[in-house]
Design an enzyme around this catalytic site. Structure first.
Site, PDB file in Angstrom:
ATOM      1  N   GLY A  49      29.941  26.543   6.283  1.00 15.51           N
ATOM      2  CA  GLY A  49      29.307  26.346   5.054  1.00 15.51           C
ATOM      3  C   GLY A  49      29.832  25.384   4.106  1.00 15.51           C
ATOM      4  O   GLY A  49      29.311  24.670   3.156  1.00 15.51           O
ATOM      5  N   ASP A  88      27.744  29.681   9.735  1.00 15.35           N
ATOM      6  CA  ASP A  88      27.999  30.279   8.626  1.00 15.35           C
ATOM      7  C   ASP A  88      26.803  30.738   7.719  1.00 15.35           C
ATOM      8  O   ASP A  88      26.159  29.782   7.523  1.00 15.35           O
ATOM      9  CB  ASP A  88      28.947  29.571   7.726  1.00 15.35           C
ATOM     10  CG  ASP A  88      29.395  30.288   6.487  1.00 15.35           C
ATOM     11  OD1 ASP A  88      29.055  31.417   6.027  1.00 15.35           O
ATOM     12  OD2 ASP A  88      30.523  29.589   5.694  1.00 15.35           O
ATOM     13  N   CYS A 125      34.619  30.217  -1.672  1.00 14.64           N
ATOM     14  CA  CYS A 125      35.214  30.173  -0.399  1.00 14.64           C
ATOM     15  C   CYS A 125      36.215  31.222  -0.450  1.00 14.64           C
ATOM     16  O   CYS A 125      36.967  31.242  -1.300  1.00 14.64           O
ATOM     17  CB  CYS A 125      35.667  28.763  -0.244  1.00 14.64           C
ATOM     18  SG  CYS A 125      36.863  28.235   1.227  1.00 14.64           S
ATOM     19  N   ARG A 161      30.902  40.020   8.254  1.00 16.78           N
ATOM     20  CA  ARG A 161      31.983  39.518   7.677  1.00 16.78           C
ATOM     21  C   ARG A 161      32.350  40.445   6.525  1.00 16.78           C
ATOM     22  O   ARG A 161      31.511  40.671   5.730  1.00 16.78           O
ATOM     23  CB  ARG A 161      32.043  38.119   7.635  1.00 16.78           C
ATOM     24  CG  ARG A 161      33.225  37.605   6.700  1.00 16.78           C
ATOM     25  CD  ARG A 161      32.897  35.866   6.415  1.00 16.78           C
ATOM     26  NE  ARG A 161      33.687  35.533   5.391  1.00 16.78           N
ATOM     27  CZ  ARG A 161      33.909  34.263   4.884  1.00 16.78           C
ATOM     28  NH1 ARG A 161      33.405  33.432   5.624  1.00 16.78           N
ATOM     29  NH2 ARG A 161      34.444  34.095   3.787  1.00 16.78           N
TER      30      ARG A 161
END
Length: 296
Positions: A49, A88, A125, A161
């Site tokens: 991503g 992602d 991120c 995740r």
């Protein structure tokens, strides 16, 4: 891509994960990079991503890539290769209703697996400095429950995740991973920072969770120094390298542009640039032309 082709790739991904060696999925953000990964002999690719944000928006990974943008792009990338694509899916792009649509769209796109994280929206991120803010455990679990309940093709992999290890500790990350698996997730992805004890943390996750584990191999520190032959024993079933294509392209393109600016031509780096023949070969032009000749 037909449903049978997508199913075949998804089954192929599960078979690859079950093997004795860790599955390495180099990171890409477009069909060109995916094609190069396949040509190099890798059995899967990973669409980052972060890279898609840079490629499509020219912006860092700060949560501005939405579901429609990501799945529309993923569809083209998945169709460009004959190997499974892991993608992602950020936070799932909202609450449980959004999660439902996220699963529908990614399944329809032809990708083989996605991972959904427990960061709050808008995400950032995981490898930016500092810890990430995450959902409380109950809400994080509900996201995965919704994802599993929304899945139609049971071979489509849902990877849960968690980005909570840095802010809430490894014990909480392991607890969340256990619950995610119990609620039907196919694998877990515990995002780690490049600590000296990262390998011990990976081993702890595997021992406690006892499920398929995916890790980011580009985080730095001891994880980034691992060889594939050593990964499975540590507890890494899938190793992704998200920064590969975006990092290589950024460096090479900047070098070429600087050379062009300085020299007003590219002669000094000509041996570092593919010829048209090499470029077309990578994209399989000859095979396409042979197919065309059948009708012309």
């Amino acid at each position: 891509m037909t449903k049978s082709t997508a199913l075949q790739k998804r089954q192929q991904l599960r078979q690859l994960i079950a093997q004795d060696q860790t599955l390495i999925a180099p990171g890409i953000y477009d069909g060109y990079g995916a094609k190069l990964v396949e040509n190099a002999g890798f059995a899967a690719a990973y669409m980052t991503g972060n890279g898609v944000s840079a490629s499509l928006l020219g912006r860092p990974d700060i949560g501005q890539v939405d579901l429609t943008l990501m799945t529309d792009h993923a569809r083209r990338v998945a169709h460009s290769i004959n190997v499974p694509l892991i993608c992602d899916a950020d936070t799932g792009y909202g609450g449980v209703f959004n999660i439902q649509r996220t699963i529908e769209e990614f399944e329809a796109s032809g990708v083989s697996a996605i991972h959904i994280e427990d960061q709050i929206f808008p995400k950032r991120c995981a490898q930016f400095e500092g810890a990430r803010k995450v959902l409380d455990r109950k809400e994080a679990v509900s996201q995965i429950q919704a994802a599993v309940a929304s899945r139609v093709d049971s071979s489509f992999m849902i990877i849960a995740r968690t980005d909570c290890a840095e802010s809430l500790g490894l014990e909480e990350a392991i607890l969340r991973a256990k619950i995610f698996i119990a609620e039907g997730a196919d694998a877990v992805f515990v995002e780690l920072k490049p600590h000296p004890d990262a390998l011990a943390k990976i081993a702890s996750v595997k021992a406690e969770v006892n499920a398929t584990c995916l890790y980011n191999l580009d985080v730095g520190g001891p994880i980034s120094q691992l060889k594939t032959a050593d990964m499975k024993a540590l507890g890494i079933d899938i190793g992704i390298r998200p920064s590969l294509a975006r990092g290589v392209f950024g460096f090479a393109m900047s070098q070429a542009l600087n050379s062009l600016k300085e020299n007003d031509n590219l002669q000094s780096i000509q041996n570092q640039i593919w010829s048209g023949k090499e470029y077309n070969a990578a994209l399989g032009l000859a095979a396409l032309e042979d197919w065309e000749k059948k009708f012309t």
